[in-house]
Each structure stands twice: as structure tokens, then as C-alpha cells.
Design an enzyme around this catalytic site. Structure first.
Site, mmCIF file in Angstrom:
data_model
loop_
_atom_site.group_PDB
_atom_site.id
_atom_site.type_symbol
_atom_site.label_atom_id
_atom_site.label_comp_id
_atom_site.label_asym_id
_atom_site.label_seq_id
_atom_site.Cartn_x
_atom_site.Cartn_y
_atom_site.Cartn_z
ATOM 1 N N LYS B 76 0.849 -1.198 0.000
ATOM 2 C CA LYS B 76 0.000 0.000 0.000
ATOM 3 C C LYS B 76 0.881 1.242 0.000
ATOM 4 O O LYS B 76 1.854 1.312 0.764
ATOM 5 C CB LYS B 76 -0.888 -0.022 1.249
ATOM 6 C CG LYS B 76 -1.913 1.096 1.344
ATOM 7 C CD LYS B 76 -2.742 0.923 2.615
ATOM 8 C CE LYS B 76 -3.904 1.904 2.686
ATOM 9 N NZ LYS B 76 -4.738 1.673 3.903
ATOM 10 N N SER B 151 -9.612 1.428 2.894
ATOM 11 C CA SER B 151 -8.786 2.218 2.001
ATOM 12 C C SER B 151 -7.745 1.410 1.228
ATOM 13 O O SER B 151 -7.230 1.893 0.220
ATOM 14 C CB SER B 151 -8.068 3.320 2.789
ATOM 15 O OG SER B 151 -7.172 2.753 3.733
ATOM 16 N N SER B 175 -9.713 -0.843 7.083
ATOM 17 C CA SER B 175 -9.112 -0.673 5.752
ATOM 18 C C SER B 175 -8.320 -1.859 5.230
ATOM 19 O O SER B 175 -7.919 -1.859 4.065
ATOM 20 C CB SER B 175 -8.223 0.576 5.735
ATOM 21 O OG SER B 175 -9.017 1.736 5.749
#
Lengths: 63, 456
Positions: B76, B151, B175
Site C-alpha cells: 500500500k 482504504s 481498511s
């Protein structure tokens, strides 16, 4: 500060800063704040003192 | 189906496959599908090939770094990888280059992992859909009109589409678990404080967690231990199913739930019960306070971190994230303190619920992956805001810090993944993984198609 007073001040500040789009989400935050303040875990100065473990008043029996 | 980390490791050590071959296969899939999925912000193909070739040379020379040796992993774009930008999917961070690895990434590098690239996310991890990103919306491999969740949406999409064998995400309100559920893979939020958040752009230091998204629970365990920096990692051993005790927290956790998600959950309950798992229904108190407690803490934490750039470069934020961050600047200190007290109460409530059980069992995401652009979603007879409903079942365990893992559990009639969450005792992530490993065959109704509609 009451929630009504806070919302009036916050909305006015957001408008002064050119962020009128904040108004509806400030209203949402105000509702969440009202719920938070109404929760039964809040300590009050005229109630029993919090326990040594920090356990909020009214929950001592829960362990 | 793509290789799991476990299977890759067996075949690597049997000289049936090389890291370079599997890394190249991942890079080919990225090349073929990233245009549609937008899962990656940056692909580090040359560096990945160099790392993979080095991993293969080490295996040939007899140096084995363990289960992640030569494994292609995506990261990420909220975690620092030395020499590359950490964008947080925001123009606010234009020009940033990480001087060193985040601690968790340094552990993965030491374990021999191969980094294929940095994945897309909701800007500054402040959203559940991935729609607000300076690099464009990421899409769900099972249906390109749907969100991959967020996310860590690009991360989940990258594994679901076979672009990496695993990925590293962060979880402040769900997330990791939300996109894992939306994309049909496993997502682990370890217990709070276990995996270092050093070198990670924060959303809320009070609630931030780093963890893996993988194809299987066993793989999640391997990556989790690598993130911790453990040197001698072995595949986990499941608990015997007979004797596993699960608690289903009815009430709040089932009040807002899509009919098909509910049906898949109840089917899994039936399979577990038939397999000998002991299931109790329980009630957790103070659930009405979860959202207000979460909101006041995460908003205030995020506003403190972003205060300077909100003043100096507000135009560089996406509009929705900017407004949400600005909201945090109006949280009063007395309400923040109330929320901290509420967090302690909720933590004790969940501790008490787990006292007689190995784990809580509940759905991860109340709805299937939402349509991109939808602000609201129908749930039963009601219409709910997408953000609120997506956070509803995951944020409680960011508030309390308990470890939680999301496992795929079948699909809707339309082919969208459903998922179930298991929640364990604080600082006992390993014990939760053993429960999840035991329950995984009964929770999963069968393998999900990995690449969905991406390949047409």
C-alpha cells in the site's frame, strides 16, 4: 460549551474560512457529539468518584 | 488459481519454479490488467526482477530466508519503501521520496520478499471506497463497476487479480478487512501495537494497524510473522474444530445487513456447527457508542496531523477528504476525552465477551462491494450512507484493539464476495490465526474466481 453553541460557532467559522460545505457534516458531528455526551460512561463531578482502575461510574459490576 | 505463498515455497524449494518466473507472471498480469483495475500507483518492475533473481541465486547457493523468500508482494502506498515515493494517493506529498524502509517493510526485505509495486488507496487512507485518490479510482476485479473497498483497495485488487501473492495494508477503521471482504481474499488486522507503524503515513495513531491481505489464512500467518521480524517462521497448526468455541454477537452487528450477506453467514454457522464447533449467541453492550467514540478520536488525530497542510496547500487534497479532515478541527478537547473513556469501556465489553470463547464471529462487511460513485446503498428496507455502513462492523475492533481477520465466505447471486470476521483476544493474534485456520474450510463455501471479469 453546549452543542448548539458549538455548532453555531463552528458553522460561522467554516463560512468565514470559505468552507460552507462543512455545514452539513458539522451537523452530523454535532449529533455524534450529543450521543457521546449522553453515554452512561461519562463521569460527573457531582457523582461518585471514578474507580482506581479508571472504570467509569456505573460499570463497576461488569468486571 | 494463483499459487499461495505456501505452495510457492514448496515448489521453489523443490526447484519446480523460480522467484523470477512467478514475479514475471505477476508483472505480466499487472501489465495486462492494471489499466482497468488501477490497483497500482507505481510498478517497480526492474527492482522486482533484480530482487527475484537475487532470491533465486540465494536458493541455489543454499541460503534460505524462510517462507517469504522470493515471494512477490505489493505494498500500500502509505508505507515507506526506500528510494520510492510514498504518495498516500495525494498530491499533498508530491516530491516525497522515502529515505528508508518502514520497519515492517525492512522486516519483509530481510525475509527475502520481492516488492512489485505500490498500490492505490483512498487518499491518506481516509475512506472506504478508494474513490478519492489523486491517481484515480481503483476497481474491483470481480466487477469493474464496483469499488474494491478501502482504504487498501488497490492492495486487495492486486491479490484478487493475481498481480501479487500477498499485499501489505493498513487498517484504521477496517481498511484491511473491508477491501479483503469486497475482493474475496483474507485480511488480517493484528492486535493493536504488535506490528510497527514506524514509517507509515498516519491516519490515527490511536487506531492505525499494519497487516497482510492474502489468499489464505496460512499465508496471512506467514506474512504477519514476517512483518513482526520473526526469523524462524513455520506454517501455523490449526486447532481441532471440536472444542472451538465461537460467540456470535447479535443485535448491533446484525441490525444493518444485506439479505445475501446474512444468508451466507447463517450457512457458514450451519457448517461450523455440523463440524463440531460450539457456537453461542451473546450481546455486547454499549455498541450504540461505537461510532461516536470512533469518530471523535479519528477526526481529532487526523486533523492534528494534517493541520499545517490544510492551511498551506488545501487545494492539493481531494475535496471529500479535505472536508472530512477539516471536520476534525472542530472536535472539542472535552469530547475527545469522553471518547477515550468510551474506548476503555468498549474494550472491556469485548474482553468480557471473549472470556469464555476463542473468538467472536460476525460478518465483515454488511453489504457486497458497492457501486462506484454511490453515496447511499439500500440495506433491507432502509437506505444507508455507504461510508457508515462499510465501517459499521470493523471499526469497533480498531476502537478496542482486538485482532480481527476477514475470511471469504461465498458470493452473492451476482458473483460478489461475502465475508466473515473472526475477532480474538487482545495480544493473541496467533491464537486467532489458529482458530481461523481451523474454521476456514467451513467458512469458505468454495474457491472464488480469482480474476473475476478482468480477463473478459
Amino acid at each position: 460549551m453546549t452543542i448548539d453553541a458549538w455548532l453555531t460557532a463552528a458553522t460561522a467559522d467554516a463560512e468565514r474560512r470559505g468552507l460552507p460545505e462543512l455545514k452539513p457534516i458539522l451537523e452530523t458531528l454535532g449529533r455524534a457529539t450529543a450521543a457521546l455526551r449522553a453515554a452512561d460512561f461519562n463521569d460527573r463531578a457531582n457523582a461518585d468518584s471514578p474507580g482506581a482502575s479508571g472504570s467509569p461510574s456505573g460499570l463497576g459490576a461488569r468486571g | 488459481m494463483m499459487l499461495t505463498i505456501e505452495e510457492f515455497g514448496r515448489r521453489l524449494r523443490a526447484r519446480e519454479v523460480t522467484s523470477a518466473q512467478v514475479t514475471d507472471e505477476c508483472l505480466k498480469r499487472i501489465d495486462a490488467d492494471n489499466g482497468r483495475l488501477n490497483a497500482f500507483i507505481r510498478v517497480t518492475a526492474d527492482e522486482a526482477r533484480r530482487q527475484a533473481e537475487e532470491a533465486d541465486r540465494e536458493i541455489t547457493a543454499g541460503r534460505d530466508r524462510g517462507p517469504l523468500h522470493g515471494v512477490p508482494i505489493s505494498i500500500k502506498d502509505l508505507l515507506d519503501v526506500r528510494g520510492t515515493p510514498t504518495t498516500a494517493a495525494s498530491r499533498v506529498r508530491d516530491g516525497h521520496i522515502a529515505a528508508r524502509d518502514a520497519t515492517s517493510i525492512a522486516h519483509l526485505r530481510q525475509a527475502g520478499a520481492v516488492f512489485v509495486g505500490k498500490t492505490n488507496l483512498h487518499e491518506f487512507a481516509f475512506g472506504t471506497t478508494n474513490e478519492d485518490s489523486a491517481f484515480g479510482v481503483a476497481r474491483n476485479p470481480h466487477d469493474l463497476s464496483r469499488s474494491p473497498g478501502g482504504s487498501s483497495g488497490g492492495s486487495a485488487a492486486s491479490v484478487a487479480a493475481g498481480m501479487a501473492l500477498a499485499t501489505i495494508g493498513t487498517d484504521t477503521g477496517g481498511s484491511i478487512r473491508i477491501p479483503a471482504a469486497a475482493c474475496g481474499i483474507v485480511g488480517l488486522k493484528p492486535s493493536f501495537g504488535e506490528v510497527s507503524i514506524d514509517g507509515v503515513v498516519p491516519l490515527s495513531r490511536t487506531f492505525d494497524h499494519v497487516g497482510p491481505l492474502t489468499q489464505t489464512v496460512a499465508d496471512a500467518s506467514l506474512v504477519y510473522h514476517a512483518l513482526l521480524g520473526d526469523e524462524h517462521v513455520t506454517s501455523p497448526v490449526p486447532l481441532p474444530l471440536h472444542g472451538v468455541r465461537l460467540a456470535i454477537p447479535r443485535g448491533y452487528f446484525f441490525d444493518v445487513l444485506d439479505d445475501e450477506v446474512r444468508a451466507r453467514f447463517e450457512e457458514a454457522v450451519g457448517r461450523l456447527r455440523a463440524a463440531g464447533v460450539h457456537l453461542d449467541e451473546i450481546e455486547i453492550h454499549h455498541t450504540a457508542d461505537i461510532a461516536p467514540v470512533y469518530l471523535h478520536i479519528v477526526l481529532a488525530d487526523a486533523a492534528a496531523y494534517h493541520a499545517t497542510t490544510l492551511e498551506t496547500m488545501p487545494e492539493r487534497y481531494t475535496p471529500n477528504v479535505r472536508v472530512r479532515l477539516e471536520m476534525g478541527r472542530y472536535v472539542l478537547a472535552e469530547d475527545y476525552v469522553r471518547a477515550l473513556a468510551g474506548r476503555d469501556v468498549l474494550r472491556r465489553e469485548v474482553d468480557a465477551a471473549l472470556a469464555q470463547h476463542d473468538a467472536l464471529m460476525l460478518p465483515t462487511l454488511p453489504i457486497p462491494a458497492p457501486t462506484i460513485g454511490a453515496a447511499t446503498v439500500p440495506v433491507g428496507t432502509k437506505t444507508e450512507p455507504v461510508r457508515n455502513v462499510m465501517l459499521r462492523l470493523t471499526q469497533p475492533f480498531n476502537v478496542t484493539g482486538h485482532p480481527a481477520i476477514s475470511l471469504p465466505s461465498g458470493q452473492t447471486k451476482g458473483g460478489l464476495p461475502c465475508a466473515i470476521q473472526l475477532v480474538g483476544c487482545r495480544m493473541q493474534t496467533d491464537a486467532l490465526l489458529k482458530v481461523a485456520l481451523a474454521c476456514e474450510p467451513q467458512i469458505a463455501a468454495g474457491p472464488l474466481p480469482r480474476s473475476g471479469k478482468v480477463g473478459g
